[in-house]
Design a protein around this motif. Structure first.
Motif, short mmCIF file in Angstrom:
data_model
loop_
_atom_site.label_atom_id
_atom_site.label_comp_id
_atom_site.label_asym_id
_atom_site.label_seq_id
_atom_site.Cartn_x
_atom_site.Cartn_y
_atom_site.Cartn_z
N GLU A 157 -3.28 3.35 1.06
CA GLU A 157 -4.19 2.81 0.05
C GLU A 157 -3.53 1.61 -0.63
O GLU A 157 -2.35 1.67 -1.03
CB GLU A 157 -4.52 3.87 -1.00
N GLU A 158 -4.28 0.52 -0.76
CA GLU A 158 -3.74 -0.69 -1.38
C GLU A 158 -3.38 -0.44 -2.84
O GLU A 158 -4.14 0.20 -3.59
CB GLU A 158 -4.74 -1.84 -1.29
N ARG B 228 0.84 -1.18 0.00
CA ARG B 228 0.00 0.00 0.00
C ARG B 228 0.89 1.25 0.00
O ARG B 228 2.04 1.23 0.43
CB ARG B 228 -0.94 0.02 1.20
#
Length: 365
Positions: free
Chosen positions: A236-237, A232
């Motif tokens: 956020e991935e 990530r």
């Protein structure tokens, strides 16, 4: 189940907690150096017992199963009878019938059966299944919802007609999949829960073969195999420039996996924005590893030396263990569970006094 194969890779679960009991039966013809009949039992996708006609032994593969059989010797005796006396000869006869049906002569041929029960503890979903495969392809399966057999190949149409007409057998199969197997699964999960529900956290390392290679975040030594791993950025991935590896078993019963990140376009000042996250089912706290050049272990330069000049420990060496598992099979369970629970009503014998297995696999008898 889309395909039945002679070999079965270990299944990988999702984050939900699933329990299953699966019996595998495999008979072979014309396959050198391979038993004519192999049986296996899996609980939660872990091989717990095995037998074959070469060794002539029922072998518990987990310590808790060995203890269970010692306390319930009648189970072991039924397993022995089914593995080495009753089922192998019936499957061998059915292979001959199928070879005739498919107009085959000689060569290698495999007859398989998988049957069992799955329970999703999170969603409550339950699935009972019974399916036959021949020569690596689906042949016929039982639909529990409609209580009918489904011909998965045109040649199985005769089987479907005969088996659908046998109402007592339909009732018996339904009882196995909705009553007997669920109780058996609960027995195994309850007895072996210390082993089946245990969790082990892994060691996580950052690995890189060369300066231009993708960076691998590698976790090894975790259990069970219900795990997720991802990169990530800023929380956020990431999906681009990321490649996920398979979950593989280690020799000690634990597992390993890795996820690669292409860092060729990542500037040095942005490295601190990247993290590798490992999540193990049943464990609340994730293992988060920040992208730090000082922590990357490489194999360029002098052999066996990290980029910081230290020798890697054994835990940091990437161990790739090829895994191929026999599609082991374990007895039909029908005699086993009827003897144990006596809740399923055994269907009346066919006119030629054939067994339940031989009748199922020869629509002309």
């Amino acid at each position: 189940m889309k395909k039945l194969f002679l070999f079965l890779l270990f299944c990988h679960g999702s984050s939900s907690v699933k329990h299953s009991v699966k019996y595998f039966l495999t008979a072979s013809s014309g396959l050198p150096n391979f038993p004519e009949f192999v049986g296996a039992l899996q609980v939660d996708d872990i091989l717990v017992a095995y037998c074959d006609t070469n060794t002539q032994r029922v072998e518990p593969k987990q310590e808790w199963v060995k203890l269970f059989l010692e306390k319930n010797p009648e189970h072991l005796e039924i397993y022995r009878r089914e593995c080495f006396e009753d089922v192998p000869s019936f499957f061998k006869d059915r292979i001959r019938g199928l070879k005739h049906l498919f107009r085959q002569s000689g060569g290698v041929h495999i007859l398989q059966k998988i049957t069992g029960f799955e329970w999703d503890e999170t969603t409550g979903e339950v699935i009972g299944f019974m399916q036959f495969g021949y020569d690596g392809e689906d042949f016929i399966s039982f639909d529990l919802k409609t209580k009918t057999w489904i011909a998965l190949k045109p040649e199985a149409a005769l089987f479907k007609l005969r088996w659908d007409a046998d109402k007592s057998r339909i009732t018996y199969t339904e009882s196995l999949l909705t009553q007997v197997f669920p109780e058996l699964l609960m027995d195994y999960v309850d007895y072996g829960k210390i082993f089946l529900l245990k969790t082990e956290r892994p060691s996580v390392s950052l690995l890189q073969k060369t300066p231009s290679s993708p960076l691998s975040c590698h976790a090894t030594g975790f259990y069970p195999d219900r795990a997720e791993m991802f990169w990530r950025k800023d929380g956020e991935e990431l999906h681009e420039d990321v490649e996920h590896g398979e979950i593989l078993p280690n020799h000690d019963g634990t597992f390993q996996m890795s996820v690669d990140l292409n860092i060729s376009s990542v500037t040095p000042e942005d490295w601190g924005r990247y993290e590798c996250v490992f999540h193990l089912s049943g464990v609340k706290e994730d293992i988060v590893t920040k992208l730090d050049k000082a922590e990357i272990r490489t194999n360029w330069g002098k052999t066996g030396i990290r980029n910081d000049g230290e020798k890697p420990t054994d835990r940091t060496v990437l161990i790739i263990v090829p895994v191929v598992v026999f599609i082991f099979i374990f007895i039909t369970v029908i005699g086993f569970m009827a003897h144990k629970k006596k809740k399923a009503t055994r269907p009346p014998p066919s006119s030629d006094n054939d067994t339940e297995l031989s009748t199922k696999l020869n629509p002309e008898t």
